[in-house]
Write a protein that holds these residues in place. Sequence first.
Motif, PDB file in Angstrom:
ATOM      1  N   GLN A  38      -0.871   2.256  -6.943  1.00 17.08           N
ATOM      2  CA  GLN A  38      -1.170   1.067  -6.139  1.00 17.08           C
ATOM      3  C   GLN A  38      -0.012   0.770  -5.195  1.00 17.08           C
ATOM      4  O   GLN A  38      -0.210   0.511  -3.998  1.00 17.08           O
ATOM      5  CB  GLN A  38      -1.417  -0.139  -7.050  1.00 17.08           C
ATOM      6  CG  GLN A  38      -2.722  -0.095  -7.803  1.00 17.08           C
ATOM      7  CD  GLN A  38      -2.839  -1.238  -8.807  1.00 17.08           C
ATOM      8  OE1 GLN A  38      -1.839  -1.830  -9.228  1.00 17.08           O
ATOM      9  NE2 GLN A  38      -4.053  -1.553  -9.196  1.00 17.08           N
ATOM     10  N   GLU A  39       1.210   0.789  -5.740  1.00 20.62           N
ATOM     11  CA  GLU A  39       2.379   0.467  -4.927  1.00 20.62           C
ATOM     12  C   GLU A  39       2.617   1.531  -3.862  1.00 20.62           C
ATOM     13  O   GLU A  39       2.969   1.202  -2.721  1.00 20.62           O
ATOM     14  CB  GLU A  39       3.599   0.293  -5.828  1.00 20.62           C
ATOM     15  CG  GLU A  39       3.487  -0.936  -6.725  1.00 20.62           C
ATOM     16  CD  GLU A  39       4.733  -1.210  -7.536  1.00 20.62           C
ATOM     17  OE1 GLU A  39       5.626  -0.332  -7.608  1.00 20.62           O
ATOM     18  OE2 GLU A  39       4.826  -2.318  -8.102  1.00 20.62           O
ATOM     19  N   LEU A  42       0.020   0.957  -1.109  1.00 19.31           N
ATOM     20  CA  LEU A  42       0.364  -0.206  -0.292  1.00 19.31           C
ATOM     21  C   LEU A  42       1.534   0.103   0.633  1.00 19.31           C
ATOM     22  O   LEU A  42       1.620  -0.428   1.746  1.00 19.31           O
ATOM     23  CB  LEU A  42       0.694  -1.400  -1.188  1.00 19.31           C
ATOM     24  CG  LEU A  42       0.966  -2.733  -0.478  1.00 19.31           C
ATOM     25  CD1 LEU A  42      -0.255  -3.203   0.295  1.00 19.31           C
ATOM     26  CD2 LEU A  42       1.418  -3.792  -1.470  1.00 19.31           C
ATOM     27  N   ALA A  48      -3.540  -3.965   7.361  1.00 20.37           N
ATOM     28  CA  ALA A  48      -3.944  -4.845   6.267  1.00 20.37           C
ATOM     29  C   ALA A  48      -4.831  -5.958   6.798  1.00 20.37           C
ATOM     30  O   ALA A  48      -4.772  -6.311   7.982  1.00 20.37           O
ATOM     31  CB  ALA A  48      -2.711  -5.443   5.601  1.00 20.37           C
ATOM     32  N   TYR A  69       6.267  -2.947   3.333  1.00 21.62           N
ATOM     33  CA  TYR A  69       6.308  -2.996   1.875  1.00 21.62           C
ATOM     34  C   TYR A  69       6.908  -1.696   1.361  1.00 21.62           C
ATOM     35  O   TYR A  69       6.640  -0.624   1.911  1.00 21.62           O
ATOM     36  CB  TYR A  69       4.904  -3.156   1.271  1.00 21.62           C
ATOM     37  CG  TYR A  69       4.903  -3.054  -0.235  1.00 21.62           C
ATOM     38  CD1 TYR A  69       5.321  -4.121  -1.026  1.00 21.62           C
ATOM     39  CD2 TYR A  69       4.524  -1.876  -0.869  1.00 21.62           C
ATOM     40  CE1 TYR A  69       5.359  -4.019  -2.413  1.00 21.62           C
ATOM     41  CE2 TYR A  69       4.562  -1.766  -2.259  1.00 21.62           C
ATOM     42  CZ  TYR A  69       4.971  -2.839  -3.014  1.00 21.62           C
ATOM     43  OH  TYR A  69       5.020  -2.735  -4.379  1.00 21.62           O
ATOM     44  N   ILE A  75       6.034  -8.056   0.058  1.00 28.26           N
ATOM     45  CA  ILE A  75       5.316  -7.781   1.305  1.00 28.26           C
ATOM     46  C   ILE A  75       5.906  -8.680   2.387  1.00 28.26           C
ATOM     47  O   ILE A  75       6.131  -9.872   2.157  1.00 28.26           O
ATOM     48  CB  ILE A  75       3.820  -8.071   1.132  1.00 28.26           C
ATOM     49  CG1 ILE A  75       3.227  -7.180   0.030  1.00 28.26           C
ATOM     50  CG2 ILE A  75       3.073  -7.885   2.450  1.00 28.26           C
ATOM     51  CD1 ILE A  75       1.900  -7.670  -0.511  1.00 28.26           C
ATOM     52  N   THR A  98      -5.371  -7.017   1.725  1.00 26.47           N
ATOM     53  CA  THR A  98      -6.261  -5.906   1.399  1.00 26.47           C
ATOM     54  C   THR A  98      -5.958  -4.728   2.308  1.00 26.47           C
ATOM     55  O   THR A  98      -5.874  -4.893   3.529  1.00 26.47           O
ATOM     56  CB  THR A  98      -7.734  -6.312   1.589  1.00 26.47           C
ATOM     57  OG1 THR A  98      -8.021  -7.448   0.776  1.00 26.47           O
ATOM     58  CG2 THR A  98      -8.673  -5.174   1.225  1.00 26.47           C
ATOM     59  N   VAL A  99      -5.769  -3.550   1.716  1.00 28.21           N
ATOM     60  CA  VAL A  99      -5.592  -2.323   2.491  1.00 28.21           C
ATOM     61  C   VAL A  99      -6.569  -1.289   1.957  1.00 28.21           C
ATOM     62  O   VAL A  99      -6.928  -1.300   0.780  1.00 28.21           O
ATOM     63  CB  VAL A  99      -4.143  -1.781   2.420  1.00 28.21           C
ATOM     64  CG1 VAL A  99      -3.174  -2.763   3.061  1.00 28.21           C
ATOM     65  CG2 VAL A  99      -3.730  -1.473   0.993  1.00 28.21           C
ATOM     66  N   VAL A 109      -6.677  -1.173  -2.144  1.00 26.74           N
ATOM     67  CA  VAL A 109      -5.792  -1.977  -2.982  1.00 26.74           C
ATOM     68  C   VAL A 109      -5.829  -3.404  -2.452  1.00 26.74           C
ATOM     69  O   VAL A 109      -5.741  -3.627  -1.237  1.00 26.74           O
ATOM     70  CB  VAL A 109      -4.346  -1.434  -2.976  1.00 26.74           C
ATOM     71  CG1 VAL A 109      -3.384  -2.432  -3.617  1.00 26.74           C
ATOM     72  CG2 VAL A 109      -4.268  -0.095  -3.696  1.00 26.74           C
ATOM     73  N   VAL A 111      -4.003  -7.166  -3.121  1.00 28.44           N
ATOM     74  CA  VAL A 111      -2.849  -7.813  -3.755  1.00 28.44           C
ATOM     75  C   VAL A 111      -2.910  -9.311  -3.485  1.00 28.44           C
ATOM     76  O   VAL A 111      -3.027  -9.731  -2.333  1.00 28.44           O
ATOM     77  CB  VAL A 111      -1.510  -7.258  -3.214  1.00 28.44           C
ATOM     78  CG1 VAL A 111      -0.340  -7.894  -3.950  1.00 28.44           C
ATOM     79  CG2 VAL A 111      -1.460  -5.749  -3.322  1.00 28.44           C
ATOM     80  N   TRP A 162      -2.856  -7.405  -8.869  1.00 28.23           N
ATOM     81  CA  TRP A 162      -3.267  -6.192  -8.163  1.00 28.23           C
ATOM     82  C   TRP A 162      -4.675  -5.799  -8.597  1.00 28.23           C
ATOM     83  O   TRP A 162      -5.005  -5.866  -9.781  1.00 28.23           O
ATOM     84  CB  TRP A 162      -2.327  -5.037  -8.506  1.00 28.23           C
ATOM     85  CG  TRP A 162      -0.910  -5.218  -8.075  1.00 28.23           C
ATOM     86  CD1 TRP A 162       0.037  -6.021  -8.646  1.00 28.23           C
ATOM     87  CD2 TRP A 162      -0.249  -4.552  -6.995  1.00 28.23           C
ATOM     88  NE1 TRP A 162       1.232  -5.899  -7.984  1.00 28.23           N
ATOM     89  CE2 TRP A 162       1.088  -5.000  -6.968  1.00 28.23           C
ATOM     90  CE3 TRP A 162      -0.667  -3.599  -6.048  1.00 28.23           C
ATOM     91  CZ2 TRP A 162       2.006  -4.544  -6.036  1.00 28.23           C
ATOM     92  CZ3 TRP A 162       0.247  -3.153  -5.121  1.00 28.23           C
ATOM     93  CH2 TRP A 162       1.571  -3.612  -5.111  1.00 28.23           C
ATOM     94  N   SER A 164      -7.677  -2.580  -7.555  1.00 26.25           N
ATOM     95  CA  SER A 164      -7.804  -1.351  -6.785  1.00 26.25           C
ATOM     96  C   SER A 164      -9.033  -0.570  -7.209  1.00 26.25           C
ATOM     97  O   SER A 164      -9.598  -0.799  -8.288  1.00 26.25           O
ATOM     98  CB  SER A 164      -6.560  -0.475  -6.969  1.00 26.25           C
ATOM     99  OG  SER A 164      -6.429  -0.081  -8.333  1.00 26.25           O
TER     100      SER A 164
END
Length: 197
Positions: A38-39, A42, A48, A69, A75, A98-99, A109, A111, A162, A164
């Motif tokens: 996830q990280e 992002l 985004a 990020y 972020i 949201t991405v 993902v 957040v 988070w 995803s």
Amino acid sequence: MTFSSPESPRVAGEGSLAARLARSDGIHPPRSLSRTDQERFLAEAHIAVLSVDAGPARPPMSVPLWYAYEPGGDIVVNTSVSSRKARLLRTAGAATLTVQHGAPPYRYVVVEGGVVDDIHPAPIAVRRDIARRYLSAEGADAAVDRYDPDDQVLFVIRPQRWYSADFSGVSTRVADDPIGPAASARPVHDTGVRHGR
């Protein structure tokens, strides 16, 4: 669209919806990404969509934007200090980012996080770093220089929850990398911005 569970006979069958999607577009029943993935996702240079509470009787304000990020950090977004987005971020004190990967096999993902700092005027070095995720160095500098530096503000958003989905069919989740709310004391990425609020 609803997918059958992996144990369902419909998934195993060659004519099932899931099997047909996998053959044609590489789409499999969705799985959650691990926290590490996830990280990492992002941290890629996605556009985004930022959503912020817009108050009573209004839907949330949602707007596409650039951001910065790095895994384990916060972020960072930049906007005009007089914008509606800035006003709503200050009032709400929280936002959702949201991405997504917009081509098969799809991934996204989401957040949710709290605003932990806003810096005005926004440091030009951080604004350039954000722009250089999306443009060449020359293009990024030109884009940043178009705006009055006194009109720019940085918002620092600390990830708290988070969500995803990964439709690739490749499981990246591991037992010691849980999905769920982020730890309350997350390390802060050093963007050159001091997060002291």
